[in-house]
Design an enzyme around this catalytic site. Structure first.
Site, PDB file in Angstrom:
ATOM      1  N   GLU A 123       0.861  -1.184   0.000  1.00  0.00           N
ATOM      2  CA  GLU A 123       0.000   0.000   0.000  1.00  0.00           C
ATOM      3  C   GLU A 123       0.895   1.232   0.000  1.00  0.00           C
ATOM      4  O   GLU A 123       1.868   1.255   0.743  1.00  0.00           O
ATOM      5  CB  GLU A 123      -0.912   0.018   1.234  1.00  0.00           C
ATOM      6  CG  GLU A 123      -1.915   1.164   1.149  1.00  0.00           C
ATOM      7  CD  GLU A 123      -2.938   1.151   2.289  1.00  0.00           C
ATOM      8  OE1 GLU A 123      -2.878   0.268   3.148  1.00  0.00           O
ATOM      9  OE2 GLU A 123      -3.790   2.045   2.285  1.00  0.00           O
ATOM     10  N   MET A 264       0.503  -2.982   8.580  1.00  0.00           N
ATOM     11  CA  MET A 264      -0.213  -3.111   7.312  1.00  0.00           C
ATOM     12  C   MET A 264      -1.136  -4.326   7.345  1.00  0.00           C
ATOM     13  O   MET A 264      -0.729  -5.425   7.721  1.00  0.00           O
ATOM     14  CB  MET A 264       0.818  -3.222   6.176  1.00  0.00           C
ATOM     15  CG  MET A 264       0.210  -3.393   4.808  1.00  0.00           C
ATOM     16  SD  MET A 264      -0.783  -1.958   4.354  1.00  0.00           S
ATOM     17  CE  MET A 264      -2.024  -2.727   3.341  1.00  0.00           C
ATOM     18  N   HIS A 298      -6.628  -2.227  15.104  1.00  0.00           N
ATOM     19  CA  HIS A 298      -6.858  -1.468  13.860  1.00  0.00           C
ATOM     20  C   HIS A 298      -6.637  -2.354  12.635  1.00  0.00           C
ATOM     21  O   HIS A 298      -7.504  -2.428  11.751  1.00  0.00           O
ATOM     22  CB  HIS A 298      -5.923  -0.256  13.845  1.00  0.00           C
ATOM     23  CG  HIS A 298      -6.042   0.594  12.631  1.00  0.00           C
ATOM     24  ND1 HIS A 298      -6.798   1.749  12.603  1.00  0.00           N
ATOM     25  CD2 HIS A 298      -5.523   0.465  11.387  1.00  0.00           C
ATOM     26  CE1 HIS A 298      -6.730   2.280  11.390  1.00  0.00           C
ATOM     27  NE2 HIS A 298      -5.955   1.523  10.631  1.00  0.00           N
ATOM     28  N   GLU A 299      -5.504  -3.033  12.607  1.00  0.00           N
ATOM     29  CA  GLU A 299      -5.202  -3.858  11.422  1.00  0.00           C
ATOM     30  C   GLU A 299      -6.184  -5.021  11.324  1.00  0.00           C
ATOM     31  O   GLU A 299      -6.637  -5.370  10.239  1.00  0.00           O
ATOM     32  CB  GLU A 299      -3.759  -4.376  11.457  1.00  0.00           C
ATOM     33  CG  GLU A 299      -2.685  -3.308  11.609  1.00  0.00           C
ATOM     34  CD  GLU A 299      -2.814  -2.142  10.659  1.00  0.00           C
ATOM     35  OE1 GLU A 299      -3.311  -2.315   9.541  1.00  0.00           O
ATOM     36  OE2 GLU A 299      -2.441  -1.006  11.054  1.00  0.00           O
TER      37      GLU A 299
HETATM   38  N1  HT7 Z   1      -3.249   0.828   5.665  1.00  0.00           N
HETATM   39  C1  HT7 Z   1      -1.896   0.916   6.112  1.00  0.00           C
HETATM   40  C2  HT7 Z   1      -1.183   1.969   5.379  1.00  0.00           C
HETATM   41  C3  HT7 Z   1       0.294   1.809   5.286  1.00  0.00           C
HETATM   42  C4  HT7 Z   1       1.114   2.568   4.439  1.00  0.00           C
HETATM   43  C5  HT7 Z   1       0.850   3.578   3.551  1.00  0.00           C
HETATM   44  C6  HT7 Z   1       1.925   4.168   2.859  1.00  0.00           C
HETATM   45  C7  HT7 Z   1       3.189   3.744   3.067  1.00  0.00           C
HETATM   46  C8  HT7 Z   1       3.475   2.715   3.964  1.00  0.00           C
HETATM   47  C9  HT7 Z   1       2.416   2.139   4.665  1.00  0.00           C
HETATM   48  N2  HT7 Z   1       2.388   1.154   5.584  1.00  0.00           N
HETATM   49  C10 HT7 Z   1       1.080   0.951   5.965  1.00  0.00           C
HETATM   50  C11 HT7 Z   1      -1.798   1.147   7.573  1.00  0.00           C
HETATM   51  C12 HT7 Z   1      -3.082   1.301   8.269  1.00  0.00           C
HETATM   52  O1  HT7 Z   1      -3.680   2.347   8.264  1.00  0.00           O
HETATM   53  O2  HT7 Z   1      -3.598   0.356   8.806  1.00  0.00           O
HETATM   54 ZN    ZN Z   2      -5.576   1.634   8.692  1.00  0.00          ZN
END
Ligand code: HT7
Ligand code: ZN
Length: 878
Positions: A123, A264, A298-299
């Site tokens: 992401e 993530m 959250h994750e």
């Molecule tokens: N949804 C995830 C976003 C994220 C991210 C975005 C850009 C660069 C690196 C990253 N690592 C994780 C995290 C979350 O909101 O749960």
């Molecule tokens: Zn998130």
């Protein structure tokens, strides 16, 4: 650098039903073989077959095969961003082979190495650094992934879904994973390494047993229990509160040391920054434990709000992030103290998001345009986004909101959708019109809500007039009125809530009135005496509330308001007034004085044994320097620091006896009871440490003894780190130096603790903090390649050390710009985030403005700026 607009969104011409990947991992390169089952998007009809443009960056393309026919390089075009082909059929199988270099990937996007393990971060647009693909969230595909690597160095091979096959040949082995759910490429994950795991299980509401595994590097195996408990609590909570059951037979978390963000939510294989998984009492503070609990939740919650239902495009990012932050904050509130969680969230929002909303990067929670999507993982998308969902919850009530989310998940399961789809599901389920409410999605800026009161004793009517105004933000001069839910009460002289009886115009639902116009008056009947209004209880809308409370009103609300949040807010308003008066005195060269009302309020807080300890600790905390900057017209860092420090010092001296009583009572319990990360224990330690921080300002050598004892003889990091922080900011130079040396020796093998050691020094109030930070950058434990190290040393200094960073010479600004430039090519996402404090240059005096701007201009003039850094600097200078 190109700007991408929401208005230009087009559905994809092609879809990818199946994605089969094979990774051959080697020390000097990795081969990626992709087999994509592609077909035309039936929703996009045209006579001619459109070109197929696959995203791809930093890939060495070796072969292209379409339906088993090798395509030679005259029949496709490749540039640094894409591979373009002309298909001749509606559906076909495309095979590509690329060579990539995870071993030299310092941007930590795509496939990279952290210590000795391979891991991914896709992401938002990292998958295109792994293979050529339609790297956009509305292209959802079923993935099968085979990983082949050296057996000894990489005994663990993981990807999304379930492992369906494995094997071995000589010194190499392989595993194949299949994910039965369609997903966009940003949720793809791969891990290969020498990892240990803790295993547990969870039985779902439909009695399915789910295997839970947390993988870490061997030395961390004793630090995952807290994360595992948090995971099981999250799984149960999502079933009970949202009716959401987990859907695979296995859920894995992997902890990695090098990670750009917190974690993530890859399907079935979450990848976490070690700082958000590892926690045990001796090495992680209460705050760190709570962060682990919150991020794990959250994750996990993303499995439904993000994965099962995902975003159509990246403009919709808050669809999953705002909603998921709201979900995780409610989870934390249910697991711990609800009021304290709300106070922490609001303090964070007001300090950081309000500042963003008032600065050059201000954007609505659904932006209209971006250059680099990585720059939009912001406090606005996340935290303000969560506040917008919270307002929907307030408007619909608990049951109505649940009906809405049930419909949303049912309607859109397996789809990539928009914020409009979310709001429509909530509106449809409750038969309500949310058209005006949706302005919160499209308008940036923090509305100001000014409130005027009048009371008529003859008619016993009390009137409140609300005026809302939202200042201009970039590309948005004029704003339409928002729907602002104001939760409220009217307190009589005894501090009790009067019944709310609205007469005439306006809507009152329960204890919430709805402001919908630019100006609106509400009249309350049968109000026997002039009440004290308690407005915006629980911070029911993300606005700046202006009401001319007298000091007596605030003292009264602090003691009597039956809304805990507003009791705290009254204490903050009182403290802000007191500090701001001393800022004026400091600037005028007049002596500073302690407001007697504030002292009395603090004394009675300390004397009231019936109060919740967590609340006492919150109410005794003066507003943070950063927040005082945010609410200043022109911020004067030296004056803010001096005024706040003066008040802390005076309170410490005048209330020393009471602080000491609290300190000793709580420290005694800490010494008797084993550490637990429960709300009551956390509250007690926070009061204890709060008392210690005041006491250390009294220059009493007896307090130094207490502090040293706490530093040396605590069984937990919460107490030890608090003691170290106090020593570092004390005048006791030799004790300070010794404590720093001892702490480093004790924890030299624990990088997350050393991060704390760096941060404490970066935040030091000693005059030489910048020199110390520069020195620490040469320390054996520091590396600019690790984002946690950058955040704890450089980030902590620039964001939290107000006087150090804003020293009049401009040396702090120059230092930060140098680090941004050093990181620009190495890790553009981290470079761009690090820039934030410089973007706020308009907040400061003319001289500082010039110095800050000069550094931004120096960055702008540099060669080969990444799109990440370019966008932020460019917008800041406009
Ligand atoms: N949804 C995830 C976003 C994220 C991210 C975005 C850009 C660069 C690196 C990253 N690592 C994780 C995290 C979350 O909101 O749960
Ligand atoms: Zn998130």
């Amino acid at each position: 650098v190109k700007t991408i607009y929401l208005k230009d969104y087009q559905a994809p011409d092609y879809l990818i039903d199946e994605t089969h990947l094979k990774f051959e991992l080697f020390e000097n390169f990795t081969m990626v073989h992709a087999e994509l089952h592609i077909r035309r998007n039936p929703d996009k009809q045209s006579d001619e077959l459109p070109e197929l443009v696959l995203d791809g960056q930093e890939l060495e393309l070796l072969t292209v095969v379409m339906d088993n026919v090798v395509i030679n390089s005259n029949s496709y075009t490749v540039d640094d961003k894409s591979l373009t082909l002309q298909p001749n059929k509606n559906s076909f199988i495309l095979k590509t082979t690329v060579r990539i270099h995870p071993e030299t990937n310092t941007a930590l996007e795509g496939l990279y190495k952290s210590n000795t393990m391979f891991c991914t971060q896709c992401e938002a647009e990292g998958f295109r650094k792994i293979t050529y693909y339609l790297d956009r969230p509305d292209v959802m595909s079923k993935f099968t992934t085979t990983i082949e690597a050296d057996q000894q160095s990489y005994p663990i091979l993981l990807s999304n879904g379930n492992q369906i096959a494995s094997g071995q040949e000589d010194d190499r082995h392989w595993a194949t994973w299949q994910d039965p759910f369609k997903k966009p490429a940003y949720l793809f994950a791969l891990v290969a390494g020498d990892l240990w795991c803790v295993e547990d299980s969870f039985t779902t509401m439909n009695q399915r047993k789910v295997d839970l595994r947390i993988y870490v590097e061997p030395e961390n195996i004793n630090k995952v229990n807290h994360a595992m408990t948090s995971l099981k609590n999250s799984m149960r909570w999502d079933e009970e509160v949202y009716g959401r059951e987990y859907d695979l037979d296995i859920f894995m978390i992997v902890a990695v040391s090098d990670f750009n963000m917190g974690a993530m939510e890859n399907k079935g294989l979450n990848i976490f920054n070690t700082s958000c998984v590892l926690a045990r009492p001796e090495t992680a503070t209460d705050m760190a434990h709570q962060r682990v609990e919150g991020v794990v939740a959250h994750e996990y919650f993303h499995n439904w709000s993000g994965n099962r239902v995902t975003c159509r495009d990246w403009f919709q990012l808050s669809l999953k992030e705002g909603f998921t932050v709201f979900r995780d904050s409610e989870f934390t509130a249910d697991m711990n103290s609800r009021t304290v969680k709300r106070i922490e969230d609001v303090a964070f929002l007001r300090t950081h998001q309000f500042a963003e909303d008032a600065g050059p990067m201000a954007h609505p929670i659904r932006p209209d345009a971006y250059m680099e999507i990585s720059n939009f993982y912001t406090v606005t998308i996340y935290e303000k986004g969560a506040e917008i969902i919270r307002m929907l919850h307030t408007l619909l009530g608990k049951e109505g909101f649940r009906k809405g989310t049930d419909l949303y998940f049912e309607r859109h399961d397996g789809q990539a959708v928009t914020c409009d789809d979310f709001v429509k599901a909530l509106a449809d389920a409750n038969a309500i019109d949310l058209t005006q409410f949706k302005r919160w999605y499209s308008q940036a800026g923090t509305p100001q809500l000014e409130v005027l009161e009048s009371y008529d004793s003859a008619t016993k009517q009390y009137h409140l007039t609300f005026k809302q105004f939202c200042p201009p933000t970039p590309n948005q001069e004029e704003k339409q009125p928002f729907v602002i839910p104001v939760k409220m009460g009217l307190l009589n002289k005894q501090g009790q809530d009067l019944p709310l009886q609205l007469v005439g115009e306006g809507t009152l639902v329960g204890d919430v009135i709805l402001i919908t116009e630019a100006e609106q008056t509400f009249t309350f009947a049968n109000v026997g005496e002039k009440p004290v209004p308690s407005l915006l209880r629980d911070f029911s809308a993300p606005v700046k509330l202006k009401f001319a409370y007298s000091k007596d009103d605030l003292l009264f609300l602090m003691q009597h308001d039956n809304d805990g949040f507003n009791r705290w807010d009254a204490s903050q308003r009182l403290a802000i007034e007191a500090i701001q008066q001393q800022v004026v005195n400091y600037q005028a060269g007049n002596p500073m004085v302690l407001d007697s009302g504030l002292e009395k309020a603090y004394a009675s807080l300390l004397a009231d044994s019936s109060l919740d300890q967590a609340m006492v600790a919150e109410m005794l905390s003066l507003p943070a320097e950063n927040y005082l900057v945010e609410i200043s017209e022109v911020a004067d860092p030296d004056a803010i620091h001096a005024a706040r420090q003066f008040i802390r010092q005076q309170l410490a001296n005048n209330l020393k006896g009471q602080f000491l009583t609290h300190y000793q009572a709580n420290r005694a319990v800490s010494q008797q009871e084993a550490y637990r990360a429960t709300a009551d224990h956390i509250a007690r330690r926070s009061l204890q440490n709060m008392a210690l921080s005041y006491l250390m300002l009294t220059d009493d050598p007896q307090v130094l003894t207490l502090c040293l004892d706490q530093f040396k003889h605590s069984d937990n990091m919460t107490e030890q780190l608090a003691a170290l922080t106090n020593l570092v900011n004390s005048p006791y130079e030799s004790e300070k130096q010794q404590a720093l040396v001892d702490f480093y020796e004790q924890f030299a093998n624990d990088p997350l603790v050393i991060d704390q050691w760096f941060a404490v020094q970066a935040n030091s109030q000693a005059g030489d903090s910048l020199a110390r930070v520069v020195e620490l950058m040469k320390h054996e434990a520091f590396t600019i390649k690790n984002p946690n190290k950058v955040r704890s040393l450089i980030g902590a200094f620039a964001n939290n050390n107000l006087t150090g960073f804003h020293q009049k010479t401009g040396a702090g600004y120059q230092f930060l710009a140098d680090q941004v430039l050093a990181l620009n090519t190495m890790n553009p996402q981290i470079a761009s985030r690090l820039l934030t404090p410089l973007t706020r240059w308009r907040k400061y005096d003319e001289e500082r403005q010039q110095l800050m701007k000069a550094e931004l201009e120096r960055i702008m003039a540099a060669d080969k700026l990444s799109s990440d850094v370019y966008e932020v600097v460019n917008k800041s200078l406009v």
